[in-house]
Write an enzyme that holds these catalytic residues in place. Sequence first.
Site, PDB file in Angstrom:
ATOM      1  N   GLU A 131       0.877  -1.165   0.000  1.00  0.00           N
ATOM      2  CA  GLU A 131       0.000   0.000   0.000  1.00  0.00           C
ATOM      3  C   GLU A 131       0.916   1.217   0.000  1.00  0.00           C
ATOM      4  O   GLU A 131       1.206   1.808   1.036  1.00  0.00           O
ATOM      5  CB  GLU A 131      -0.928  -0.020   1.220  1.00  0.00           C
ATOM      6  N   GLU A 136       4.203   8.338  -4.071  1.00  0.00           N
ATOM      7  CA  GLU A 136       5.056   7.656  -3.087  1.00  0.00           C
ATOM      8  C   GLU A 136       6.058   6.707  -3.740  1.00  0.00           C
ATOM      9  O   GLU A 136       6.683   5.895  -3.065  1.00  0.00           O
ATOM     10  CB  GLU A 136       4.190   6.898  -2.072  1.00  0.00           C
TER      11      GLU A 136
END
Length: 717
Positions: free
Chosen positions: A163, A172
């Site tokens: 995740e 990210e």
Amino acid sequence: MSSGSTQRVFQLRVDPLTGHSEWVVIEEEEENDGGEIFKNSQQALLATTSYLDMLNDSRRNRAYREAIDKTITNPCHVLDIGAGTGLLSMMAARAMGYGDSTTCCNSQGTVTACESYLPMVKLMRKVLRFNVLERNIRVFNKRSDELKLGVDITSRADVLVSEILDSELLGEGLIPTLQHAHDMLLVENPVTVPYRATTYGQLVESTFLWKLHDLYSNETNAYDGIHLVPTGFDSILSAKSQQYALHCDPIGEEMKLLSEPFKIFEFDFWKRPDSHGETKLLIKATNDGQVQAVISWWILQLDREGTIFYSTAPRWISLPVNTSAGDWCDHWKQCVWFVPGKGIPISKDEVIHLNAVHNDTSISYNLHAQIPRTEVTSDGFKGGNFQLMLSPERIGIYGNIEWRSAMLTAIRNALKGRVDPLCIVADDNVYLALLTLHLSKTSYVISLFPGLRDKGLQYLQAIADANGFSMNRVEVLEKKKTCLTMHDTHQRKVDLLIGEPFYYGNDGMLPWQNLRFWKERTLLDSVLAEDAIILPYKGMLKACAMSLPDLWNSRRCLCKIEGFEHSVVNRTLGACGELPESQEGPYLPCFIWQSGEYKKLSESFTVMEFDFSKPISKSHGKVQVEFAEPGICHGFVLWIDWVMDLENSIVISTGPDKRYWKQGVKLLSKPVAVGVHGSKAMTECCEAVIEASFEPSSGDLIFGHVFSSGPKLQGPH
């Protein structure tokens, strides 16, 4: 205190009243069965992160659990990248039979969890130990691209669970992380959870969003004679060309939808992604309007068969069957891409070209009408190479006519009767420097620009001619100084000290941390003239009791998450709700209008005042509050109103009704039912006593409250 090894973690700490930053050593207690990992004031070390909000996202947790249970049916090697508290690792271990007393313990399955942030690794180990899974999950305090096959792990992983997604999806490092994992860590054609992510977009018209980026057009309505973005310098002061995470539901009714939703990119986790991708779309307009923004979101397909989904779409979007949706969360929002200038005019059924490009970490767009029209303002910069990039909210403030009018009136009144005034702009507000130079043709302005520094100087140099002033009337100090001397002011006393206050780069600060202006005013005391005027004259700490169910639920204490105990992380992650009576949660800086459902339960009230005519000092306030509306009180929202004149007639409010400023929130450990005294609507409490104090040495605000249903109230304990 229990014994055990002590390790050190370095954390960058910023002093809010000076702007100075330093690396501080945080001691960690590795063996503490009470759940305390960080000593004393460092217990909320991760309070400003989104970990707690993410772990409280029940639909996310449920979707991952269902997909992992469905996907991992046999013992295998599972790799968890960006493991956090280890939730996905524990789900994978349980799916293979670990931790289940009814299942054979001779499983050959392996779970490898990697997490690069040491404080989070410490929390993960604590969580794994508490759930009796520390022997079944190998934890590495490394980035995944630092893992070595044959050294850290003996074989490639069969399954990837991860995740590592932000609101834009790629921010990210999803793409480079997957590339390295497929190259070095995973078997060919691995099983992955999630399986696929797809990004979507929609064209919209929105005056509010337009004002967050097009300062050039918005300041044409101003009558103050200031040109922050002069003609020919269209982008010298602007928001960066990127996607901005934003909760779009609160402004849904203010937006005109100009297209149906359209698919943009698809990313398959089970195969190696490309660093660069491009897609060209022809989008048919569903309404007449001005295309001013692209709203985007993503849908996560967690299983191979396509039965488990998670979406970050706004509420007006119809979602696929079996898609988890409905709960408010703050860690994932929609994204907004601003179309340059006033946007692109379009008519219903007209086709617009959209070119979308992604690199390793971001997605960008280029739009143009199929039939050429009048030229749309370019995103490129005219008039030079220098650009000053500010947040969209700051662009919105600089273009706000009401704000500019208030500043104009305050500075004009302060300069009356002043001959050749020496003025200091103490903060990073470029508008105040220009305004002072414009209103007094004989003034000399020293801009401290503590955050902008050389950027502020370059900006003033670039737009000086267009604003009719010479750079020999303005100065930006070359070096940051803790205090000024008469040498710095050319042996002159300062007649006017001004600020908004606004400090560049402090977007995540709490409202009272802008009292840095008071601290810096104190350090300038020796160079101020006896009759010097200080703007703002004072600050007023304001508050309002509010119902904030979504925000409170996102910050409440954790207990079991999909069957795994997480209560040991609450203090370190800065939990606010359902705390023991002896504990207090941290203050949260946030835009109230973006905090889900909210309702005012009291009138706004003044807690204390800060007098900037005097040096900084400890302040205290106490006030009795009556609740004007019945409801469930989840906490108090705090902000500062800046008073710009002695008559209190010019006030710059940064309260929850203003969308450009963040407020501070103090959530209650337990929600309290409140009502109107003497009415049937009253449930439990009708009044509260609020008491607060401000500590100038640290910039800390201490805030206490006591609820009561009767007229006689005791002070907070």
